[in-house]
Design a protein around this motif. Structure first.
Motif, PDB file in Angstrom:
ATOM      1  N   VAL A   6      43.648  37.417  22.746  1.00  0.00           N
ATOM      2  CA  VAL A   6      43.441  37.851  23.829  1.00  0.00           C
ATOM      3  C   VAL A   6      42.884  36.666  24.647  1.00  0.00           C
ATOM      4  N   ASN A  10      44.398  35.198  28.396  1.00  0.00           N
ATOM      5  CA  ASN A  10      43.492  35.146  29.434  1.00  0.00           C
ATOM      6  C   ASN A  10      43.629  33.528  29.953  1.00  0.00           C
ATOM      7  N   GLY A 134      43.828  46.648  21.667  1.00  0.00           N
ATOM      8  CA  GLY A 134      42.916  47.695  22.389  1.00  0.00           C
ATOM      9  C   GLY A 134      42.507  47.133  23.729  1.00  0.00           C
ATOM     10  N   ALA A 135      42.939  45.926  24.129  1.00  0.00           N
ATOM     11  CA  ALA A 135      42.711  45.350  25.164  1.00  0.00           C
ATOM     12  C   ALA A 135      44.016  45.461  26.153  1.00  0.00           C
ATOM     13  N   ASN A 136      43.636  45.746  27.362  1.00  0.00           N
ATOM     14  CA  ASN A 136      44.999  45.884  28.469  1.00  0.00           C
ATOM     15  C   ASN A 136      45.118  44.512  28.738  1.00  0.00           C
ATOM     16  N   PRO A 138      46.653  43.738  32.287  1.00  0.00           N
ATOM     17  CA  PRO A 138      47.174  44.353  33.329  1.00  0.00           C
ATOM     18  C   PRO A 138      48.482  43.800  33.945  1.00  0.00           C
ATOM     19  N   ARG A 141      48.352  40.736  36.255  1.00  0.00           N
ATOM     20  CA  ARG A 141      48.159  39.398  35.545  1.00  0.00           C
ATOM     21  C   ARG A 141      49.638  38.797  35.214  1.00  0.00           C
ATOM     22  N   ASN A 209      42.902  39.201  45.450  1.00  0.00           N
ATOM     23  CA  ASN A 209      42.504  40.484  44.952  1.00  0.00           C
ATOM     24  C   ASN A 209      42.224  40.566  43.491  1.00  0.00           C
ATOM     25  N   TYR A 210      42.871  39.410  42.805  1.00  0.00           N
ATOM     26  CA  TYR A 210      42.362  39.111  41.340  1.00  0.00           C
ATOM     27  C   TYR A 210      40.984  38.730  41.211  1.00  0.00           C
TER      28      TYR A 210
END
Lengths: 315, 420
Positions: A6, A10, A134-136, A138, A141, A209-210
């Motif tokens: 994850v 990111n 389990g983590a989206n 988006p 991104r 907007n992020y």
């Protein structure tokens, strides 16, 4: 394991956002020798313009229009501002862009007010692309990644494969010769500066907007972009890319590490007790100082390799 | 070309001169009869939005008070000073206030500035008994200011961190078992962290703290790694003193990642927060507040509701600082009771003053430490409200009221009182 994967994703996304911002800065520097302090301010203008434009015509037209407006602003700054102070040397240019930061800051506050704008991700991109442990992840991104990679390829092609790119490179290294051959060198400079501002504006459109669009955004983004550019080596696009990704990953991973320096020393049989400054420094977890690591790394690289990672000249 | 430029410059200069004459050149005769209230807060720099908003609130409150007759038949006048959130700047401002013989100074932002002001005001008053000044604190929250550092010349009209933490923890739902503490790594964040833990241990020993973290103040750009960490910890709620950017980005990142936890905050209602967070906070964001329009509805107070409505007529934001209004009202009462604006007489009149605020709740200025004992309201960000916040369509729905009696906490203050 899952947290590693994850964090990897990111870090990549954040690194690419940094790259979009830093590439314009490094481009301007390598072409004109001007370290543009106001670069993050253009990023902020891009976000605000995108917010305003998107209210009238929607997000996707704003994605094109706002960066173009930023390029126009950039061209104006170059023609009426930088060019006039150019003959006074780099210090004058540096001070000029430094002053510009305050002017832009104040203007933005006067035009849009001091509060954050309600600039949000468009509904068509507001869904979850896939799920890892389990983590989206988006879709927005993913879109950011796409835009930044597209921008990287486009910039590279423009510089290496087109005539204008050749002229730009020539004007950079041999301005007198390029001028003697009939090329309008000042105009080349204007184009480069406007191009750099266009990239910053684009970063603003998708970064606004992020994160949040507010008057403090330039101030908070400015330092980290400088770190990236200096770390990657002033004027090196490739170095800038590597540095951005590296910084993105470092800052992301630092947060999930809960160990302190003392934990590393423990296997060696070293323990520290008591309540003094020394123990304080040793026991602070990496997570607490994560955001400061890039600055520490910049100092380290500057002391061992003043040119930065892939730089071609001294900082 | 250059002629045009010069013309433009000149016309700007002329316009500016006329403007400044209009603003600053008012006749001095009218000013002499007003009761001057100095007000220092940041009006420039990153925290300017807060100072700006508070100034508007004060102007609104004072206009209302003046329409009701002011105090001693005189009207109030607010004199703003920009302290840039720097203690040194605040002390320069204080010098200028005392030079102008202004008897009261109000200040609402930053415990670092508050601490410096308490000290400077105390010294000034000891040295200049004929030109004293009273410090009315409307928002420097560190508990120490009315504990170890308490002073006779300082009155606080806002709940301390300790009081807020008590209300915060008390309002957590009974089925909540695991919380994650995330705070900013500086004085305010650390005291929130400390007091949250203290009240968790005292009031909710059944709650397990699965994460306790300090993050760099205002430095984090990307909150996704924190979200991953919170997720891994299995927390049901994040209890945080974060505000502004540090809170907005946190909640945005949580929504993007599909992290389904509550955010039990201290300051999410601060100006700009509701706009920046928006739908992301629906039904899971809570905050500890002095006031909002829905509190008035809840307390069935027409007077308080009217304030909220009047404010909304020409402001994009919400009226949330009822304690400012309480402060001005109590000050006017004290001036009337003392029969003068002399800081010593007003201070003595303020001590132990009982006051029913517009919501009908009892407020008491405690004599021992000069801390106002006042109510706090905990609200959840919801669509199901009469008054939305910052025109976002979402507002604060009241879920708990902590009265002044609930929040009467012990103090360690040993106050040195003036001898006369």
């Amino acid at each position: 394991m899952e947290i590693v994967l994850v964090s990897l994703f990111n870090g990549l996304v954040y690194g690419m956002l940094l790259f979009m911002l830093a590439s314009g800065l490094t481009l301007i520097f390598s072409m004109m020798g001007v370290l543009n302090f106001a670069h993050a301010s253009i990023y902020m203008i891009g976000a605000y313009l995108a917010f305003t434009v998107s209210r009238f015509v929607g997000f996707f037209p704003a994605l094109i229009i706002a960066p173009l407006l930023c390029a126009l602003i950039g061209a104006a700054i170059e023609v009426w501002g930088l060019r006039r102070v150019h003959h006074n040397g780099h210090i004058a240019e540096l001070l000029f862009t430094f002053g510009l930061v305050f002017i832009v800051q104040r203007s933005v506050q006067m035009i849009w007010g001091m509060l954050p704008m309600a600039y949000r991700v468009p509904p068509s991109l507001d869904f979850s692309l896939f799920t890892i442990y389990g983590a989206n992840f988006p879709a927005y991104r993913g879109f950011m990644l796409l835009v930044s990679v597209g921008m990287l390829v486009a910039t590279w092609l423009l510089l290496k494969k087109t005539r204008i790119g050749l002229v730009i490179q020539a004007a950079l290294t041999h301005p007198q010769m390029a001028s003697a051959l009939g090329h309008n060198v000042p105009r080349v400079f204007t184009i480069v500066f406007a191009g750099g501002c266009l990239l910053a504006g684009l970063a603003g459109v998708i970064g606004g907007n992020y994160q949040t669009t507010e008057p403090g955004m330039a101030e908070s983004m400015g330092p980290i972009v400088f770190v990236v550019v200096v770390f990657g080596g002033l004027g090196s696009l490739a170095g800038c890319f590597v540095a951005s990704i590296l910084m993105g990953l470092i800052m992301t991973f630092a947060v999930v590490i809960n160990t302190s320096m003392l934990d590393l020393l423990r296997p060696l049989g070293i323990t520290v007790t008591g309540d003094n400054l020394f123990t304080e420094i040793l026991t602070v977890p990496v997570a607490r100082i994560g955001a400061l690591l890039p600055f520490a790394m910049m100092i380290i690289i500057l002391s061992f390799r003043p040119r930065g990672l892939m730089g071609t000249r001294d900082t | 070309m250059s002629f045009c430029l010069r013309l433009i410059c000149y016309s700007f200069a002329v316009a500016f001169t006329i403007f400044s004459l209009m603003v600053f050149g008012r006749p001095a005769a009218a000013a002499e009869e007003t009761i001057k209230l100095a007000y220092t807060d940041p009006f420039s720099g990153p925290f300017a939005s807060g100072g700006d908003e508070f100034l508007k609130a004060f102007q609104f409150i004072i206009a209302r008070k003046n329409a009701m007759g002011g105090a001693l038949g005189r009207k109030f006048e607010i004199v703003p000073f920009d302290d840039k959130l720097q203690p040194a700047e605040a002390l320069i401002a204080l010098k200028s206030m005392t030079d102008q013989n202004i008897p009261f100074v109000m200040h609402c932002t930053g415990s670092n500035v508050g601490s410096a002001l308490i000290d400077a005001v105390s010294k000034h008053n000891a040295r200049n008994p004929d030109n004293r000044i009273l410090y009315l604190n409307c928002g420097a929250l560190a508990t120490e200011l009315t504990n170890e550092q308490c002073d006779f010349w300082h009155f606080r009209f806002a709940g301390s961190v300790d009081m807020r933490a008590a209300a915060r923890i008390k309002s957590l739902p009974a089925d909540l078992k695991k919380v994650y503490l995330l705070n900013q790594d500086y004085l305010f964040g650390q005291s929130i962290q400390h007091d949250s833990k203290k009240w968790l241990a005292k009031l909710r020993p059944d709650i397990e703290i699965v994460g306790d973290e300090l993050m760099p103040f205002g430095k984090v750009q990307d909150f996704t790694p924190y979200i991953a960490k919170i997720k891994a910890s299995g927390a049901q709620s994040v209890v945080t003193g974060n505000y502004n950017r540090d809170l907005n980005l946190l909640i945005k990142a949580a929504v993007d990642d599909g992290l389904n936890v509550r955010f039990d905050t201290f300051l999410a209602h601060l100006i700009g927060g509701p706009t920046a967070i928006g739908p992301a906070g629906e039904n899971r964001l809570t905050s500890v507040m002095e006031f909002n329009g829905n509190v008035a509805v809840d307390q069935k107070s027409a007077a308080a509701e009217k304030i909220a409505i009047d404010w909304r007529v020409d402001h994009q934001t919400d009226f949330s600082t009822l304690n400012f209004l309480t402060m001005i009202d109590m000050l006017a009462d004290a001036i009337n009771k003392a029969g003068s604006t002399d800081p010593l007489k007003v201070a003595l009149a303020l001590e132990d003053m009982h006051y029913k605020d517009l919501d009908g709740q009892e407020n008491i200025m405690r004599k021992e430490d000069h801390q106002l004992l006042m109510p706090y309201y905990v609200g959840v960000f919801s669509k199901d409200v009469k008054y939305d916040s910052e025109h976002t369509g979402f507002g604060w729905k009241n879920i708990m009221t902590a009265t002044a009696a609930d929040l009467t906490l012990p103090t360690v203050c040993k106050m040195k009182r003036p001898t006369e």
